[in-house]
Design a protein around this motif. Sequence first.
Motif, PDB file in Angstrom:
ATOM      1  N   GLU A 145      -4.790   5.317  -0.756  1.00 22.66           N
ATOM      2  CA  GLU A 145      -5.374   4.386  -1.719  1.00 22.66           C
ATOM      3  C   GLU A 145      -6.744   3.914  -1.230  1.00 22.66           C
ATOM      4  O   GLU A 145      -6.995   3.841  -0.031  1.00 22.66           O
ATOM      5  CB  GLU A 145      -4.475   3.159  -1.912  1.00 22.66           C
TER       6      GLU A 145
ATOM      7  N   LYS B  69      -9.344   0.995  -0.685  1.00 21.55           N
ATOM      8  CA  LYS B  69      -9.411  -0.457  -0.517  1.00 21.55           C
ATOM      9  C   LYS B  69     -10.190  -1.118  -1.650  1.00 21.55           C
ATOM     10  O   LYS B  69      -9.893  -2.248  -2.044  1.00 21.55           O
ATOM     11  CB  LYS B  69     -10.067  -0.769   0.833  1.00 21.55           C
TER      12      LYS B  69
ATOM     13  N   TYR C 169      -8.126  -2.657  -8.508  1.00 23.05           N
ATOM     14  CA  TYR C 169      -8.041  -3.908  -7.767  1.00 23.05           C
ATOM     15  C   TYR C 169      -9.086  -4.906  -8.246  1.00 23.05           C
ATOM     16  O   TYR C 169      -8.830  -6.110  -8.316  1.00 23.05           O
ATOM     17  CB  TYR C 169      -8.209  -3.651  -6.268  1.00 23.05           C
TER      18      TYR C 169
ATOM     19  N   GLU D  62      -2.477  -5.495  -4.951  1.00 21.35           N
ATOM     20  CA  GLU D  62      -2.591  -4.437  -3.943  1.00 21.35           C
ATOM     21  C   GLU D  62      -1.238  -3.749  -3.777  1.00 21.35           C
ATOM     22  O   GLU D  62      -0.195  -4.403  -3.748  1.00 21.35           O
ATOM     23  CB  GLU D  62      -3.057  -5.056  -2.613  1.00 21.35           C
ATOM     24  N   ASP D  63      -1.239  -2.425  -3.691  1.00 19.72           N
ATOM     25  CA  ASP D  63      -0.004  -1.643  -3.760  1.00 19.72           C
ATOM     26  C   ASP D  63       0.991  -1.954  -2.652  1.00 19.72           C
ATOM     27  O   ASP D  63       2.196  -1.779  -2.843  1.00 19.72           O
ATOM     28  CB  ASP D  63      -0.338  -0.145  -3.731  1.00 19.72           C
TER      29      ASP D  63
ATOM     30  N   ASP E 102      -6.113  -8.596  -2.558  1.00 18.56           N
ATOM     31  CA  ASP E 102      -5.825  -8.655  -1.126  1.00 18.56           C
ATOM     32  C   ASP E 102      -6.731  -7.724  -0.324  1.00 18.56           C
ATOM     33  O   ASP E 102      -7.338  -8.129   0.666  1.00 18.56           O
ATOM     34  CB  ASP E 102      -4.353  -8.308  -0.879  1.00 18.56           C
ATOM     35  N   SER E 103      -6.819  -6.463  -0.732  1.00 15.51           N
ATOM     36  CA  SER E 103      -7.663  -5.530   0.023  1.00 15.51           C
ATOM     37  C   SER E 103      -9.136  -5.862  -0.156  1.00 15.51           C
ATOM     38  O   SER E 103      -9.936  -5.686   0.775  1.00 15.51           O
ATOM     39  CB  SER E 103      -7.386  -4.092  -0.423  1.00 15.51           C
TER      40      SER E 103
ATOM     41  N   TYR F 246      -7.454  -8.304   3.482  1.00 13.88           N
ATOM     42  CA  TYR F 246      -6.096  -8.640   3.924  1.00 13.88           C
ATOM     43  C   TYR F 246      -6.097  -9.922   4.767  1.00 13.88           C
ATOM     44  O   TYR F 246      -5.724  -9.901   5.949  1.00 13.88           O
ATOM     45  CB  TYR F 246      -5.483  -7.480   4.716  1.00 13.88           C
TER      46      TYR F 246
ATOM     47  N   SER G 156      -0.823  -7.515   6.184  1.00 13.22           N
ATOM     48  CA  SER G 156      -0.202  -6.576   5.255  1.00 13.22           C
ATOM     49  C   SER G 156       0.550  -5.533   6.060  1.00 13.22           C
ATOM     50  O   SER G 156       0.183  -5.246   7.199  1.00 13.22           O
ATOM     51  CB  SER G 156      -1.294  -5.907   4.394  1.00 13.22           C
TER      52      SER G 156
ATOM     53  N   THR H  10      -5.590  -0.123   3.963  1.00 16.59           N
ATOM     54  CA  THR H  10      -6.406   0.945   3.394  1.00 16.59           C
ATOM     55  C   THR H  10      -7.872   0.713   3.776  1.00 16.59           C
ATOM     56  O   THR H  10      -8.214  -0.291   4.405  1.00 16.59           O
ATOM     57  CB  THR H  10      -6.251   0.994   1.871  1.00 16.59           C
TER      58      THR H  10
END
Length: 640
Positions: free
Chosen positions: A190, A192, A197, A203-204, A211-212, A216, A220, A224
């Motif tokens: 994925e 970032k 997003y 975020e996955d 989040d990414s 983070y 997490s 990514t």
Amino acid sequence: MTTATPVRIAHPDPGQGRYTLLRAVESTYRDGAEETLLDMVRGSEDLGSLNEDLHGRAEGWAQRYHVDRQRANVLRAFELSGATRVLEVGAGCGAMSRYLAETCTAVDALEPVQARAAVAAARLRDLPGARVFAGELADLPDEPSYDLIVVIGVLEYVGGGTAVRAPYLDFLDQISRRLLPGGQLLLAIENKLGVKYFAGSPEDHSDRAYDSLEGYPVGSPARTFDRAALADLFRDAGLAPRFFSAFPDYKLTRAVMADELMTDPSGLAARLPRFPSPDWQTARDYGPNEELLWRTLVEAGQAGHFGNSFVVVAEPGPAAAELWPARRQAAFYTTERRPGRSTETVVDREDGGLTLHRRVLGTRRDEGGPTHRVTGGPVLPGVSLVERLALDDDPTTVGGLLKEWQRLVAESAQDADGVALDLVPHNLLLDESGRLAYIDDEWRSTDWSPDDVVARGLIWLAERLSATPSPWQSRASRRALADELARLIDFPPTGEWLSAAVRREAELQVQLLRVGPGDPRYAGEVDRTAAELAHLQEAAMRPLRPTVNSLVAEREAARAELAAVRRDNEERQAEMREDITRTHAALAAAHEELGSIHGSLGFRAVVGLRNGVDRIAPGGTRRRALYERASAGLQARRRS
């Protein structure tokens, strides 16, 4: 022995449908579906990467992730058949391993979780070129062994979420050491900074929105990377990377695109993905429109940094094989459909332009239904009709364009195979002269009339217009919007049309995606699909960004209230200024009058009398009290 890898030589084959244990890895990673999947796979004879049985029986995301037909599309886009010896790191339950073993000569599938390795081994039991090993990369012989190493959705986990680069570099270094001369790594992860997003999708891995994008901040389980950081990791590990973008991501891939397509004047890169991208855990609550955001990035020449997933092809030296031909710009798939109806479309650059080459995937198990035309041709430039209609809701403009579309539908019915089912607004482009061009003539039917196709087009046009910011969102529901669009072209001549159109669309979708009319499940599937479509039509039109819209409404209400308060204060201040001016004038007049009084003879006489009284009868004396009583009595007689 050219297909015998060092780990195979060291560990004899345990037999059909079984895995080889290299080391019991202490891992707690599970998604809870492993036991159910093992029973499903062992009980099915339809194990292929384009299977109907497992795909149709999967319930919930955890099962679907491992058996969905779209899982292998991220690999289908590349030319893998020349790879003799393949290693897959992090094989999971064998979704990718299955496709690799169908395509390549020898596949070693490595999976640390034994419960998953057992499912993968069962999934590969009929392919003698595949072996499953339970263990980690460090458990394999540390020597050049493979033409191709495949790593899908693994790199983000190897550091346990840490921002420290060392574990990721060590992992890539271990990969590089196991590549034969000319060997290559194919890795998917994925992004970032994926466009979904920015559009508010959680975020996955952490299931937290933004989040990414925020780095983070609270940690997490996985991490990514943006494109620049990922490229640095590869180069520092001695691997030269080439980047591709996958949509909606590498999990259930529809399209893989090369960087070159992002700047092509055809605008295909903006049209190829389908939006919004799925939210795999929690549904996004608000954010900008993902489709419009992606279009903006393409137009700005920045799209290569913002695909939802990256697919990276890397090698430590000159590659022996071309995994992605130089002429290829993209590949996209319709494997959500049943085998024999699924397609692969490759976009190649030829003679200075883009050309589509399409082929059928899988074997059709039943006959009947619409005629399937598998054709290619040049990529046409232009603006989507839906995009144009979303700009305004002027009845004259919209009605004129829809009537031209209606005319094209009627003309298509003259074909021997019947009317074009896909001649709907989202498959039409407006060229520079304003003429409509049809871009996807795939399905034809003599059982459908032109009015049936127009009804189908109105249903999906209402859905598309409801999914993007436009004036049409003020309508009460998609049904109301579809009815309004129908009135603009005087459709239908008589009677209610939407219910019949929904039922007909449900039948088509079930035939293409799930089961045929001869299957005992067919009627129930049609009923369920029709109910879902009807509910979608009747549901109230919902703002695309409810939370943001409510906040904007609150902000506007607060602004209006503040403006009212300010106006009230200004009016009060004006009144106060007028009162003060009047008071100052009155005081000035009183001061002037007092001055004239003070200058009069009578006032001076009174002052002299009071001063005299104060001298002969000071305050507090009996004489002063007698004087004040006499003075009060005199004043009372004067008043009477």
